[in-house]
Scaffold this active site. Sequence first.
Site, short mmCIF file in Angstrom:
data_model
loop_
_atom_site.label_atom_id
_atom_site.label_comp_id
_atom_site.label_asym_id
_atom_site.label_seq_id
_atom_site.Cartn_x
_atom_site.Cartn_y
_atom_site.Cartn_z
N GLN A 34 0.83 -1.21 0.00
CA GLN A 34 0.00 0.00 0.00
C GLN A 34 0.86 1.25 0.00
O GLN A 34 2.06 1.21 0.29
CB GLN A 34 -0.90 -0.01 1.26
CG GLN A 34 -0.12 -0.21 2.55
CD GLN A 34 -0.93 -0.85 3.67
OE1 GLN A 34 -2.15 -0.84 3.65
NE2 GLN A 34 -0.24 -1.39 4.66
N GLU A 109 0.75 -8.61 11.58
CA GLU A 109 0.62 -7.47 10.66
C GLU A 109 1.25 -7.87 9.34
O GLU A 109 2.41 -8.28 9.29
CB GLU A 109 1.31 -6.24 11.27
CG GLU A 109 1.64 -5.12 10.29
CD GLU A 109 0.41 -4.45 9.65
OE1 GLU A 109 -0.45 -3.95 10.38
OE2 GLU A 109 0.34 -4.45 8.39
N GLY A 141 -2.62 -12.23 8.76
CA GLY A 141 -3.49 -12.59 9.87
C GLY A 141 -4.50 -13.67 9.50
O GLY A 141 -4.92 -14.45 10.36
N ASP A 158 -7.76 -5.01 13.84
CA ASP A 158 -7.47 -3.58 13.64
C ASP A 158 -7.08 -3.39 12.18
O ASP A 158 -5.90 -3.25 11.85
CB ASP A 158 -6.35 -3.13 14.57
CG ASP A 158 -6.05 -1.64 14.42
OD1 ASP A 158 -6.83 -0.95 13.76
OD2 ASP A 158 -5.03 -1.19 14.97
N SER A 159 -8.08 -3.37 11.31
CA SER A 159 -7.82 -3.39 9.87
C SER A 159 -7.98 -2.00 9.26
O SER A 159 -8.49 -1.08 9.88
CB SER A 159 -8.83 -4.31 9.19
OG SER A 159 -10.10 -3.70 9.22
N PRO A 165 -5.75 -4.48 0.81
CA PRO A 165 -5.22 -5.64 1.55
C PRO A 165 -6.17 -6.18 2.63
O PRO A 165 -6.01 -7.31 3.07
CB PRO A 165 -3.92 -5.11 2.19
CG PRO A 165 -3.76 -3.69 1.79
CD PRO A 165 -4.87 -3.31 0.87
N1 AG3 Z 1 -7.63 1.35 11.42
C1 AG3 Z 1 -8.29 2.02 10.36
C2 AG3 Z 1 -9.62 2.57 10.59
C3 AG3 Z 1 -10.26 3.00 9.30
C4 AG3 Z 1 -10.11 4.43 8.98
N2 AG3 Z 1 -10.71 4.68 7.68
C5 AG3 Z 1 -10.53 5.80 6.96
N3 AG3 Z 1 -9.84 6.78 7.39
N4 AG3 Z 1 -11.12 5.86 5.77
C6 AG3 Z 1 -6.79 2.20 12.16
C7 AG3 Z 1 -5.51 1.63 12.57
C8 AG3 Z 1 -5.08 2.26 13.85
N5 AG3 Z 1 -4.31 1.38 14.64
#
Ligand code: AG3
Length: 278
Positions: A34, A109, A141, A158-159, A165
Site C-alpha cells: 500500500q 501485521e 493474519g 485492527d484493519s 489488503p
Molecule cells: N484502522 C483504520 C480505521 C479505518 C479508517 N478509515 C478511513 N480513514 N477511511 C486504524 C488503525 C489504527 N491502529
Amino acid sequence: MAQMDLWFTERQNENLSIGMRIKETLHSEVTEFQGMDVIDTFQYGKMLVLDGCVMTTDKDEFVYHEMLAHVPMHTHPNPKKVLVVGGGDGGIIREIVKHPSVEKAVLAEIDGRVIEISKQYFPHIASGLSDPRVDVQVADGIVHVQEHENEYDVILIDSTDPIGPAVGLFAKEFYASVHRALKDDGIFVAQTESPFKDPDLIRRVHEDVSSLFAQTHLYLAYIPTYPTGMWSFTMGSKRHNPLEAANELRVKDTRYYTPAIHKAAFALPRFVEEIFRR
Ligand code: AG3
C-alpha cells in the site's frame, strides 16, 4: 516567505472528504502492499495515512485504540492470550499490555513497513511492541487464525477499510476461523466503519457474526478524523456478555475508556440499531 497553505484531503467516498492543513510531509513510500505517508498537521499532530486514508493521528488515536482494546479486555474475566490482526502501528498492543492478566500478545501485521515507520515516527503509539510478552509477526493474519485453534481469549481486528489488503478481514470465512481460534469463552472485536457511511457493511458483518457467535454486540465511539466521526465496532462473544461486565477499571491512564463509557457505548441511536434489527 509566507507560510504555504498546503492541505491534505482524504476522499472518503465519491461525495465526501476530510481536510487538514499540513505543516510538513515527513515520509512517503509505496510498500509491497500500500501507499504510506506520515504527515504533520496543524490540528491533529502527526498522522499515519495508508492508501490515502487516515489511520491514526497523535491527537485522537487514544479513542480508537482504547475502545477497540479495553471493551473486550474488560468483558473477558481473565484475558491471558490475545491476538491483534493488523494494527502495525502498535496502538492496540499498547493498550493490551496494560492488562496485568496478559501473558502473551501476538501481533500479526502483513506489512512490516507499517511497524518500522510507526516505531520511527509514532514511538508513543508503538511503545507496547517492545513489551516482553509481545510477539510481533510480519504475517498474514488470515493464515495465522487458520493455523491456530482453541488458543486465544481475545482476538482484535485492527484493519484498514474493506478495500485493498484488508478485504479478506471482513469475510465470513475469516470470522469462522476467528471463532475456531478462540477458546470456548473467547471474544472478538473488529472495527466496522461508520454507521452514516457504511450501513450495508455493518449489517452484513452483524449477520455473519451472529451466525457464528452466541452473542453479537455493536458499540460506538467518536473519532474526529475517521469518516463522519461516528465509528462502530462489532463484537462476537462465545459466552461473556459485555453489558454484565466491566464494573471497575483494570488499567491505569485511559483518556476515553471508563466503566461508564463501556456500558454507554452499547446504547445505540435508533437509526444505528435499525441498520441490523430488521
Ligand atoms: N484502522 C483504520 C480505521 C479505518 C479508517 N478509515 C478511513 N480513514 N477511511 C486504524 C488503525 C489504527 N491502529
